[in-house]
Design a protein around this motif. Structure first.
Motif, short mmCIF file in Angstrom:
data_model
loop_
_atom_site.label_atom_id
_atom_site.label_comp_id
_atom_site.label_asym_id
_atom_site.label_seq_id
_atom_site.Cartn_x
_atom_site.Cartn_y
_atom_site.Cartn_z
N PRO A 239 52.86 8.01 22.76
CA PRO A 239 51.53 8.30 23.34
C PRO A 239 51.32 7.20 24.37
N ARG A 240 50.49 7.39 25.41
CA ARG A 240 50.22 6.55 26.28
C ARG A 240 48.66 6.02 26.35
N LEU A 241 48.36 4.74 25.94
CA LEU A 241 47.00 4.02 26.07
C LEU A 241 46.04 4.98 26.94
N PRO A 242 44.96 5.44 26.56
CA PRO A 242 44.38 4.81 25.33
C PRO A 242 44.66 5.65 24.06
N ILE A 243 45.48 6.54 24.05
CA ILE A 243 45.96 7.03 22.66
C ILE A 243 46.79 6.37 22.04
N LEU A 244 46.71 6.20 20.73
CA LEU A 244 47.47 5.15 20.09
C LEU A 244 48.48 5.81 19.18
N PRO A 245 49.70 5.12 18.83
CA PRO A 245 50.46 6.04 17.91
C PRO A 245 49.83 6.20 16.60
N LEU A 246 50.24 7.02 15.65
CA LEU A 246 49.99 7.23 14.36
C LEU A 246 50.25 5.78 13.38
N THR A 247 49.76 5.56 12.67
CA THR A 247 50.20 4.67 11.45
C THR A 247 51.14 5.02 10.63
N THR A 248 51.71 4.05 10.03
CA THR A 248 52.85 4.69 9.03
C THR A 248 52.35 5.55 8.18
N GLU A 249 51.16 5.15 7.33
CA GLU A 249 50.65 6.37 6.65
C GLU A 249 50.32 7.70 7.16
N GLN A 250 49.92 7.68 8.57
CA GLN A 250 49.67 9.08 9.02
C GLN A 250 50.92 9.85 9.45
N GLN A 251 51.89 9.18 9.72
CA GLN A 251 53.20 9.35 10.26
C GLN A 251 53.73 10.12 8.86
N LEU A 252 53.33 9.59 7.87
CA LEU A 252 53.88 10.19 6.43
C LEU A 252 53.21 11.47 6.15
N LYS A 253 52.05 11.75 6.32
CA LYS A 253 51.37 12.76 6.60
C LYS A 253 52.19 14.18 7.22
N VAL A 254 52.28 13.38 8.52
CA VAL A 254 52.81 14.67 9.36
C VAL A 254 54.28 15.13 8.78
N LYS A 255 55.10 13.99 8.32
CA LYS A 255 56.45 14.35 7.81
C LYS A 255 56.14 15.37 6.43
N GLU A 256 55.29 15.13 5.57
CA GLU A 256 54.66 16.05 4.53
C GLU A 256 54.68 17.49 4.99
N THR A 257 53.60 17.51 5.90
CA THR A 257 53.47 18.75 6.53
C THR A 257 54.71 19.47 6.97
N LEU A 258 55.54 18.98 7.59
CA LEU A 258 56.73 19.33 8.42
C LEU A 258 57.57 19.93 6.97
N GLU A 259 57.67 19.31 6.18
CA GLU A 259 58.51 19.65 4.89
C GLU A 259 57.83 20.81 4.08
N GLN A 260 56.68 20.92 4.01
CA GLN A 260 55.98 21.98 3.43
C GLN A 260 55.80 23.25 4.27
N VAL A 261 55.61 23.29 5.56
CA VAL A 261 55.82 24.49 6.38
C VAL A 261 57.08 25.33 6.11
N GLU A 262 58.24 24.60 5.77
CA GLU A 262 59.34 25.35 5.47
C GLU A 262 59.52 26.15 4.29
N GLN A 263 58.49 26.03 3.28
CA GLN A 263 58.17 26.86 2.15
C GLN A 263 57.04 28.05 2.49
N VAL A 264 56.46 27.83 3.73
CA VAL A 264 55.34 28.91 3.67
C VAL A 264 55.98 29.90 3.96
N GLU A 265 55.46 31.20 3.51
CA GLU A 265 55.83 32.72 3.73
C GLU A 265 54.68 33.33 3.94
#
Length: 308
Positions: A280-306
């Protein structure tokens, strides 16, 4: 012009603009992202919308973004250029650039910060219509404009010459539905949720589509509409559940993010999928490492959604 002047329908995502870590536009990434979106079957693209971070771009960058997009897409799907600005003259300058490179229309939200009255909004869009040549999609964006257009106001805007569509991002379901029935015969109507309610309004009452954010899952999003048009409700809802899972995991009802900024979440998700989301470009900040892990978990979970 009227709603029949354009062929906009289905899933037209408002897409990210990839930036490098130093803040410059990643032009190679931009071209790659556009090609991927076309190949994944999008029914159109919205450039420089809220997700595209138009607010941090110079006029020259906006013009180049339109130009490169038109060159890459080559008319294969409709391109709508975000042209929101404080004045109608600024909107018209961006719209002229969109017209010059062959874009199909423009998206225009109310002027940010100002919070105009209904009469002032009508005058604003009338002024824009007089100054531009392309069809206009009005954008009801309460989170960014600090006002939520009523059905009565949208009905007035629908009578303006070049207004042919609306992206209605109201957080109010009552407002969304009442406005839809008030203007569905005059405007292409976008913003339907990919669930049973959205499917019913689209299938039974002629709703047009969704201008969602980012198209993170690729063809899953446009396939919601493809399956509706094919008459396969169950498959449509399977796609819709994945789309809704992402939305509910990352965003609140008013389209704010549950953590970080919406633009940063979408870009992180694209990056994690091996796509050029960029920074992203300022003033938007990149996600923190912890927040990026939340995104990763969501992408993994969405594959199981039916569909259930």
């Amino acid at each position: 012009m009227d709603k029949h002047s354009v062929e906009w329908k289905g899933y037209l995502p408002a897409i990210s603009t990839p930036f490098l870590e130093n803040g410059e536009v990643d032009w190679s990434g931009w071209r790659s992202l556009l090609e991927w979106l076309v190949e994944e079957g999008m029914h159109g693209l919205v450039l420089n919308g809220t997700t595209g971070e138009w607010f941090s771009q110079s006029l020259e960058e906006k013009k180049e973004i339109f130009k490169v997009a038109a060159e890459v897409v080559e008319g294969r799907i409709p391109l709508i250029g975000g042209c929101t600005a404080y004045t109608a003259l600024e909107v018209a300058e961006q719209a002229a650039a969109a017209k010059a490179v062959g874009l199909d229309g423009i998206l225009v939200a109310p002027s940010p910060y100002i919070v105009p009255t209904d009469d002032e909004l009508v005058a604003f869009y009338e002024n824009v219509s007089e100054l531009v040549e392309l069809p206009i999609c009005i954008y009801n964006w309460p989170r960014g404009a600090n006002l939520d257009m009523s059905a009565e106001l949208v009905s007035r805007l629908a009578d303006i010459e070049k207004v042919v569509a609306i992206k209605n991002s109201t957080p109010s379901l009552q407002n969304f539905v009442s406005t839809f029935f008030a203007v569905k015969d005059k405007l292409r109507y976008f913003g339907f949720p990919m669930n049973e309610l959205g499917l019913t309004l689209i299938k039974e009452y002629g709703g047009d589509g969704t201008m969602g954010a980012g198209a993170v899952l690729g063809r899953v999003h446009p396939n919601f509409y493809n399956f509706i048009w094919q008459g396969d409700v169950e498959q449509a809802l399977q796609c819709g559940r994945k789309d809704q899972f992402l939305f509910q995991s990352w965003f609140n009802q008013d389209f704010s993010a549950k953590y970080g900024s919406p633009q940063a979440i979408v870009k992180t998700a694209l990056n994690l999928r091996g796509l050029p989301g960029g920074y992203p470009r300022l003033p938007i900040l990149p996600l923190t490492t912890e927040q990026q892990l939340k995104v990763k978990e969501t992408l993994e979970q969405v594959e199981q959604v039916e569909y259930q």
